[in-house]
Scaffold this motif. Structure first.
Motif, PDB file in Angstrom:
ATOM      1  N   GLY A 133     -13.954   0.302   3.549  1.00 38.96           N
ATOM      2  CA  GLY A 133     -13.990   0.992   4.825  1.00 38.96           C
ATOM      3  C   GLY A 133     -14.231   0.174   6.065  1.00 38.96           C
ATOM      4  N   PHE A 134     -14.628  -1.101   5.953  1.00 38.78           N
ATOM      5  CA  PHE A 134     -14.996  -1.866   7.141  1.00 38.78           C
ATOM      6  C   PHE A 134     -14.330  -3.244   7.157  1.00 38.78           C
ATOM      7  CE2 PHE A 134     -18.198   1.344   6.814  1.00 38.78           C
ATOM      8  CZ  PHE A 134     -18.481   1.678   8.123  1.00 38.78           C
ATOM      9  N   PRO A 135     -13.085  -3.313   7.664  1.00 41.30           N
ATOM     10  CA  PRO A 135     -12.456  -4.623   7.861  1.00 41.30           C
ATOM     11  C   PRO A 135     -13.246  -5.428   8.897  1.00 41.30           C
ATOM     12  CG  PRO A 135     -10.849  -2.832   8.034  1.00 41.30           C
ATOM     13  CD  PRO A 135     -12.196  -2.209   8.045  1.00 41.30           C
ATOM     14  N   GLU A 136     -13.208  -6.735   8.750  1.00 40.93           N
ATOM     15  CA  GLU A 136     -13.845  -7.606   9.744  1.00 40.93           C
ATOM     16  C   GLU A 136     -12.877  -7.814  10.904  1.00 40.93           C
ATOM     17  OE1 GLU A 136     -15.585 -12.142  10.332  1.00 40.93           O
ATOM     18  OE2 GLU A 136     -15.075 -11.425   8.320  1.00 40.93           O
ATOM     19  N   LEU A 137     -13.345  -7.549  12.117  1.00 36.59           N
ATOM     20  CA  LEU A 137     -12.545  -7.798  13.312  1.00 36.59           C
ATOM     21  C   LEU A 137     -12.766  -9.247  13.718  1.00 36.59           C
ATOM     22  CD1 LEU A 137     -10.732  -6.779  15.609  1.00 36.59           C
ATOM     23  CD2 LEU A 137     -12.802  -6.025  16.799  1.00 36.59           C
ATOM     24  N   MET A 138     -11.853 -10.111  13.320  1.00 42.53           N
ATOM     25  CA  MET A 138     -12.023 -11.548  13.532  1.00 42.53           C
ATOM     26  C   MET A 138     -11.683 -11.960  14.958  1.00 42.53           C
ATOM     27  SD  MET A 138     -10.919 -13.298   9.971  1.00 42.53           S
ATOM     28  CE  MET A 138     -12.084 -14.616  10.350  1.00 42.53           C
ATOM     29  N   VAL A 139     -10.639 -11.339  15.521  1.00 40.55           N
ATOM     30  CA  VAL A 139     -10.245 -11.609  16.907  1.00 40.55           C
ATOM     31  C   VAL A 139      -9.879 -10.273  17.541  1.00 40.55           C
ATOM     32  CG1 VAL A 139      -8.686 -12.827  18.460  1.00 40.55           C
ATOM     33  CG2 VAL A 139      -9.350 -13.889  16.300  1.00 40.55           C
ATOM     34  N   ASP A 140     -10.431 -10.006  18.711  1.00 42.25           N
ATOM     35  CA  ASP A 140     -10.119  -8.778  19.439  1.00 42.25           C
ATOM     36  C   ASP A 140      -9.257  -9.132  20.645  1.00 42.25           C
ATOM     37  OD1 ASP A 140     -10.042  -6.146  20.084  1.00 42.25           O
ATOM     38  OD2 ASP A 140     -12.167  -5.954  20.606  1.00 42.25           O
ATOM     39  N   GLY A 141      -8.500  -8.171  21.115  1.00 48.03           N
ATOM     40  CA  GLY A 141      -7.643  -8.403  22.275  1.00 48.03           C
ATOM     41  C   GLY A 141      -6.381  -7.581  22.155  1.00 48.03           C
ATOM     42  N   ASP A 142      -5.353  -7.936  22.931  1.00 52.24           N
ATOM     43  CA  ASP A 142      -4.064  -7.247  22.832  1.00 52.24           C
ATOM     44  C   ASP A 142      -3.510  -7.354  21.412  1.00 52.24           C
ATOM     45  OD1 ASP A 142      -4.168  -6.532  25.489  1.00 52.24           O
ATOM     46  OD2 ASP A 142      -3.012  -8.274  26.164  1.00 52.24           O
ATOM     47  N   VAL A 143      -3.751  -8.489  20.786  1.00 54.86           N
ATOM     48  CA  VAL A 143      -3.430  -8.670  19.367  1.00 54.86           C
ATOM     49  C   VAL A 143      -4.739  -8.825  18.613  1.00 54.86           C
ATOM     50  CG1 VAL A 143      -2.277 -10.107  17.640  1.00 54.86           C
ATOM     51  CG2 VAL A 143      -1.209  -9.740  19.878  1.00 54.86           C
TER      52      VAL A 143
END
Length: 230
Positions: A133-143
């Motif tokens: 249920g909880f993917p790691e958000l490694m990079v946030d932004g437009d992509v």
């Protein structure tokens, strides 16, 4: 690749769980001393701990609940099978079910960096249905770059590119996804397919110049960061 409900039943350790509504100090008294703020949460009283984690270490961090409450600076670790956070409250190991959690973040003592995990329901992507249920958000932004860990029995696996061995019973497969303009794309071995999805001017030259690979986690972070900074 799919793992069946039978597989899940076999690898979950037997345990008894009980739920009780409680108020827990919002700020961990170990770090902040006694404060008045309290968080309403339903912790799980564990009689056994899990076996397969996103990170086996106890990392200090923050938990943000769906009801807007939070728990700040608690030691925790995420159980991939049971989809809950084990959390140290006073001197007890308890847990909070993932259905109550919007996202959580911790500072990894092994990798010396902050890491953020977001409930996959926030993305509304059917492609994530088979991962915990909880993917790691490694990079946030437009992509966005997501890292997902899927537990599976080796006999059911194909030949994944990135796999962390655990023991003879199961393995943990690491999958990486890009999210762009409301679409999700699983990172694959083909450089051209990845570049076509990202469709960013100058990216191919950047990847070539820096000798970056799409099967290397650090390189994936560099590639995504490059796109978002342009």
């Amino acid at each position: 690749m799919r793992y069946t409900k039978t597989c899940i039943i076999l690898i979950i350790p037997l345990c008894l769980l009980s739920y009780s509504h409680a108020q827990i100090p919002t700020f961990n008294p170990f770090f902040f001393g006694q404060k008045k703020q309290q968080t309403n949460v339903t912790p799980i009283n564990l009689t056994s701990i899990g076996k397969y984690y996103a990170d086996r270490s106890w990392n200090a961090g923050n938990i943000y609940l769906n009801n807007g409450d939070s728990l700040i600076a608690y030691y925790m670790r995420y159980d991939l099978i049971r989809n809950h956070l084990e959390i140290i409250i006073d001197t007890k190991i308890m847990a909070i079910n993932g259905s109550f959690i919007d996202h959580f973040e911790w500072f990894s003592i092994n990798r010396l960096q902050p890491e953020k995990f977001v409930n996959k329901q926030n993305y509304g992507m059917p492609e994530l249905s088979e991962v915990p249920g909880f993917p790691e958000l490694m990079v946030d932004g437009d992509v966005k770059l997501l890292k997902c860990k899927k537990v599976f029995a080796p006999r059911q696996a194909t030949s994944p590119t990135l796999v962390n061995d655990t023991d003879e019973e199961i393995q943990i497969l690491e999958l990486y996804y890009y999210i762009k303009n409301g679409e999700i794309f699983e990172v694959v071995g083909s450089k051209n397919k990845n570049l076509n999805f990202l469709d960013h001017v100058g990216l191919e030259d950047f990847v070539k110049k820096e000798n970056l690979k799409f099967n290397n986690e650090n390189d994936l972070v560099k590639i995504t960061t490059f796109i978002n900074e342009e």
